[in-house]
Design a protein around this motif. Structure first.
Motif, PDB file in Angstrom:
ATOM      1  N   UNK A 449       4.112  43.710  52.518  1.00  0.00           N
ATOM      2  CA  UNK A 449       4.525  43.005  53.739  1.00  0.00           C
ATOM      3  C   UNK A 449       4.323  41.509  53.507  1.00  0.00           C
ATOM      4  N   UNK A 450       5.405  40.785  53.369  1.00  0.00           N
ATOM      5  CA  UNK A 450       5.318  39.364  53.057  1.00  0.00           C
ATOM      6  C   UNK A 450       4.729  38.593  54.236  1.00  0.00           C
ATOM      7  N   UNK A 451       3.843  37.688  53.913  1.00  0.00           N
ATOM      8  CA  UNK A 451       3.272  36.776  54.905  1.00  0.00           C
ATOM      9  C   UNK A 451       3.499  35.357  54.413  1.00  0.00           C
ATOM     10  N   UNK A 452       4.667  34.802  54.729  1.00  0.00           N
ATOM     11  CA  UNK A 452       5.014  33.471  54.225  1.00  0.00           C
ATOM     12  C   UNK A 452       3.988  32.422  54.630  1.00  0.00           C
ATOM     13  N   UNK A 453       3.926  31.361  53.851  1.00  0.00           N
ATOM     14  CA  UNK A 453       3.032  30.251  54.142  1.00  0.00           C
ATOM     15  C   UNK A 453       3.384  29.657  55.503  1.00  0.00           C
TER      16      UNK A 453
END
Length: 461
Positions: A449-453
């Motif tokens: 699950x991507x958690x962008x900056x």
């Protein structure tokens, strides 16, 4: 000897307190020398919250090399990993409370950073600082041959035996992963499982890849900002602006007042600020803001970043750091390979000696060099979980990929939007489940699950 502290609970304090044990472990400074001094290493055990738990403990392996461990106690007091397992912390030899040498070097390094010195000037100034340290250690009969990962690993084995643990679980990151792999190699029967992050394996050619790793990480971060509409709108064309600013700082450094003293911030210092901000996702989020501040000379973000450097310089024991790196990395330093990296580099002209161990300084530190054995991959069947950050500028994911080739029961996790410091809830969840069932392939779904900056778009003034 050790003392046990029983913390009494009062009705007015709803937060439960749990037993801790403080102790001192005595070990030889150099096990290869029968006339070696004895070192006193300070440790602390945070007993499992479940008092009757018989589960194998977790021992923490700090990074650096040279980082103190016991200062991290507060982080682990209520960590879920402590629910039913003891957490063992020990300041490694030559760090923290374990007879650290030359503890003022970090302050001296920071004072050198304040000045507008060339790379050669920094090398000369640092060489003077380390020469004074060596004189002091010689007077105190310190045997620098004893400050390496092999001796460090043997210290932890002595601690395990002294505490009466049959086996334990290793938990380490960065240099702590190197130490963990060394323990797995030298004392395999003592390790139940290993959780390692930000891999610095014995076979890693650290010196040769320093410039490339920094560039790859930094430019990847700038590209992520370009791809984010809000970040790009506020901070467009970051890479070109950064290179132009670094060039300008070579001849027109910024002059700041920091803690009531002058701080001259040149291109080398600017790169150090960026290097420090690449360590974790929170500080990565402010890199566009920092580049903007460097370009416009806005002091507030710069002073915040300068403070981070001072904190890091004082956290690391540089005597231990240099001793380990000179012994284990310098013998395998490839000058030709590094020269090739330099030719391909965009930022090398701005590179600073202050955050990378210079081969010139290293050669002067001590004459002890590891054999080829210390540069070989660790082959092991111990269940091992390895985590990497996709933006790691110190130990890139490729390090983990190589190490896993030799770990029969090794499993890798990649967090694309993390830097060098990985301690997010997903990782801790996977780590806990893995330690509880190391014979099973871990469920790493949450890592996908991507958690962008979340970019810091606040005003920089």
């Amino acid at each position: 000897m050790f003392s046990i502290f029983f913390l009494i609970l009062y009705a007015c304090n709803p937060t439960p307190k749990y037993e801790t044990i403080d102790g001192i472990l005595e070990v030889p400074e150099n096990r290869q020398n029968p006339d070696s001094r004895t070192l006193k290493l300070v440790y602390k055990i945070l007993k499992a919250k479940k008092a009757d738990s018989l589960k194998a403990p977790i021992v923490l392996l700090q990074g650096g090399p040279g980082g103190a461990t016991i200062t991290m106690e507060a982080f682990w007091e209520n960590n879920p990993l402590r629910d039913d397992r003891d957490i063992v912390l020990m300041d490694q030899r030559g760090t923290g409370e374990s007879q650290a040498n030359c503890t003022d070097i970090g302050k001296a390094m920071f004072n050198i950073l304040r000045q507008d010195l060339t790379q050669e000037g920094e090398i000369k100034a640092l060489d003077s600082v380390f020469s004074e340290c060596k004189k002091t250690m010689k007077k105190n009969r310190v045997d620098l041959a004893g400050y390496n990962s092999k001796e460090n690993a043997a210290d932890f084995e002595d601690l395990r035996i002294a505490l009466g643990y049959d086996k334990w679980n290793l938990f380490g990151g960065s240099y702590g992963s190197r130490l963990g792999l060394t323990i797995m190699r030298d004392f395999p029967n003592s390790v139940r499982s290993s959780v390692l992050a930000s891999i610095l394996a014995p076979e890693t050619n650290f010196f040769n890849a320093t410039i490339r790793n920094l560039e790859n990480s930094l430019f990847s971060v700038l590209e992520l900002c370009d791809q984010n509409e809000d970040c790009n709108n506020q901070y467009p064309n970051l890479k070109n602006r950064l290179l132009k600013t670094l060039k300008k700082l070579q001849t027109e450094p910024l002059r700041l007042d920091y803690e009531d003293k002058a701080f001259v911030l040149n291109s080398q210092d600017a790169l150090i600020l960026l290097f420090m901000n690449l360590y974790d996702r929170n500080s990565i989020s402010s890199i566009p803001l920092l580049i903007n501040a460097l370009e416009k000379g806005e002091p507030k973000p710069l002073k915040n970043a300068i403070k981070n450097i001072g904190d890091m310089y004082n956290f690391i024991n540089w005597s231990m750091n240099y001793s380990v790196m000179v012994y284990e990395e310098l013998p395998f330093y490839d000058a030709a390979a590094l020269k090739k990296e330099v030719k391909q580099s965009t930022i090398i002209e701005f590179d600073s000696i202050s955050f990378a161990l210079s081969d010139k300084l290293a050669a002067n530190w001590h004459s002890f060099r590891a054999t080829d054995f210390e540069n070989q991959p660790v082959v092991s069947e111990i269940p091992t979980l390895i985590a990497s950050g996709g933006l790691d500028h110190v130990t890139p994911p490729s390090n983990a990929t190589e190490a896993l080739k030799h770990l029969k029961n090794g499993y890798g996790i990649l967090f694309p939007d993390e830097g060098h410091n990985i301690m997010n809830p997903c990782f801790l969840k996977i780590a806990k489940e893995f330690i509880n069932n190391p014979s099973q392939k871990p469920n790493i779904d949450c890592s996908s699950i991507r958690k962008p900056i979340e970019w810091d778009l606040s005003p920089s003034f």
